[in-house]
Design an enzyme around this catalytic site. Structure first.
Site, PDB file in Angstrom:
ATOM      1  NE  ARG A 386      69.649  32.015  63.861  1.00  0.00           N
ATOM      2  CZ  ARG A 386      68.731  31.834  62.923  1.00  0.00           C
ATOM      3  NH1 ARG A 386      68.122  30.667  62.835  1.00  0.00           N
ATOM      4  NH2 ARG A 386      68.414  32.791  62.070  1.00  0.00           N
ATOM      5  CB  CYS A 387      76.692  30.391  65.615  1.00  0.00           C
ATOM      6  SG  CYS A 387      75.916  31.686  66.595  1.00  0.00           S
ATOM      7  N   GLY A 388      76.876  27.790  63.845  1.00  0.00           N
ATOM      8  CA  GLY A 388      77.662  26.908  62.995  1.00  0.00           C
ATOM      9  C   GLY A 388      77.001  26.668  61.651  1.00  0.00           C
ATOM     10  CG  LEU A 390      74.365  32.457  59.704  1.00  0.00           C
ATOM     11  CD1 LEU A 390      73.248  32.396  58.681  1.00  0.00           C
ATOM     12  CD2 LEU A 390      74.060  33.515  60.768  1.00  0.00           C
ATOM     13  NE  ARG A 391      81.299  29.315  62.619  1.00  0.00           N
ATOM     14  CZ  ARG A 391      80.823  29.165  63.847  1.00  0.00           C
ATOM     15  NH1 ARG A 391      80.294  30.205  64.486  1.00  0.00           N
ATOM     16  NH2 ARG A 391      80.875  27.997  64.457  1.00  0.00           N
TER      17      ARG A 391
END
Length: 459
Positions: A386-388, A390-391
């Protein structure tokens, strides 16, 4: 092994990302299918002048990364008059046609009426398209039926701007976001930006050129500055450049940065840029660290800074390290503002510390992130990162022609400084809406000699 979000972010074209962000494409493959429908034919006649060739080469270089259906040319072979020397590890171009083909432009045998055309010089073409033209410090994009401007002078910045603006019009036509694209007369005067371009004087011939400059950032904007500097009529007297950046060339840079090539992947941007600049006779000094306030510009170092970074913290510091002049540009980020350009000059009535908020006190990035679009939701489902994802969604959109246009404005400001022209503290414009612009005049620069050299005679 599957590709990580970080690896995809380093590879994904910032142009293709546009249709992922709008939801037009749910995957990179679908995005490629959309941009594969975008094509243009460059049309020119014999005996193009040096500056007309500058406009043509700029149009070719900025069209190729975003009109993925192909860029072709129709025009006769002729000597290369623009001061283009190719890349250090490539054979010297033998003529204009060979130079275009080295860029990746293909030769056409006849005018294709199915394609929009981009006409340079006094050539005529039937069908649909635009004409890129210039005169002195003025750049314009005109309907095909219009006569070109006088196309006199040696101000390469206006020729670069004309080529970039023309590609912008073609791109906006395909995108369908500006109904007037390719159906209007637009332009800009780099000599007198506050005056409507059609009423502005052509401006003086270049009689001096900047002897030195300090480029902070050699990514999209910094390479655009170098592109225009490299096409100015420098002669035997070299230009001294300090190139400051800490980043490396990635595949994503190929879609936006005018000088980055696949062979440069993984290299420091400073070293790639230095090779290109030194191949043109410039002398370079490299600083491979972030720009910060913990150094001071020495008396024998370039006193004029050309800022090309999108970091607010760095931009706030530009007046604190000893530069006598600073010219700074910024670009829009998202699908609606990627055609936006701002230019600041310092020292100014409003200091740099007041132009950008302190990151420590900012409430966070308020730029909308298109994370809910189908492409990013699928990437999240495939990767679980998810973080990747989103980035990746938060990365900016960019096009090479917007960067090239911004570079022309910045170098135009520098050239106007060298020739004693009017000072502009702040300029804001949008390539989709050129009449909606802001130009804030400034007090004359404080007395200081930025260092000047004489230009060469015309090729």
């Amino acid at each position: 092994m599957s590709e990580s979000m970080e690896e995809l972010g380093e590879r994904l074209s910032r142009v293709l990302k546009m249709v992922l962000d709008t939801g037009e494409a749910a995957s990179e493959a679908e995005a490629l299918e959309i941009f594969a429908r975008y094509r243009v034919q460059l049309v020119f006649g014999p005996d193009l002048s040096e500056m007309a060739q500058v406009a043509l080469l700029t149009a070719a270089a900025t069209a190729l990364p975003c009109l993925l259906g192909g860029v072709s040319y129709l025009g006769p072979e002729q000597p290369l008059r623009a001061r283009w020397r190719g890349h250090p590890d490539a054979p010297a171009p033998a003529g204009l046609a060979a130079t275009l083909e080295a860029f990746g432009v293909t030769r056409a045998s006849a005018r294709d009426p199915q394609l929009p055309c981009l006409v340079i010089g006094r050539a005529q073409a039937e069908g649909f398209g635009v004409r890129a033209s210039f005169d002195g410090w003025t750049a314009a994009v005109l309907p095909l039926e219009d006569e070109p401007l006088a196309e006199q002078g040696n101000c390469a910045a206006s020729a670069v701007l004309a080529g970039a603006m023309a590609v912008s019009e073609i791109f906006q036509f395909f995108r369908g976001t500006q109904p007037l694209a390719c159906h209007r007369r637009i332009g800009w005067s780099l000599w007198d930006p506050a005056v409507p371009w059609a009423e502005a004087a052509p401006g003086p011939a270049l009689t001096v050129l900047p002897q030195s400059a300090w480029l902070v950032g050699v990514g999209n904007l910094g390479q655009a500055y170098l592109w225009t500097l490299g096409l100015l009529p420098y002669g035997a007297d070299p230009c001294e450049l300090v190139l400051q950046d800490f980043d490396r060339v990635s595949l994503a840079n190929m879609s936006t940065s005018l000088l980055s090539r696949e062979i440069d992947m993984g290299r420091r941007k400073t070293r790639m840029a230095a090779d290109w600049a030194e191949h043109r006779g410039f002398r370079t000094t490299l600083i491979e660290r972030r720009f910060a306030a913990d150094f001071t510009v020495a008396s024998d170092e370039p006193a004029v800074a050309l800022m090309g970074v999108d970091n607010p913290a760095a931009r706030r510091l530009v007046e604190q390290v000893g530069f006598s002049r600073v010219i700074e540009a910024g670009l829009g980020r998202g699908p609606g503002d990627y055609l936006g350009i701002t230019v600041h000059t310092f020292p100014a009535s409003r200091p740099a510390l007041d132009c950008w908020m302190d990151p420590a006190t900012m409430p966070g990035d308020v730029t909308p992130v298109p994370f809910n679009q189908a492409a990013y939701q699928q990437l999240l489902a495939d990767s679980g990162d998810r973080c990747g994802a989103l980035r990746l969604a938060g990365r900016s959109i960019a096009t090479p022609f917007t960067g090239a246009a911004a570079g022309a404005f910045v170098i135009g400001e520098l050239l106007r400084l060298c020739h004693g022209g009017a000072r502009v503290e702040y300029t804001a414009l949008h390539l989709a809406r050129p009449l909606e612009r802001t130009v804030v005049a400034g007090v004359p620069w404080p007395v200081s000699n930025p260092g000047l050299v004489a230009p060469a005679l015309p090729v």
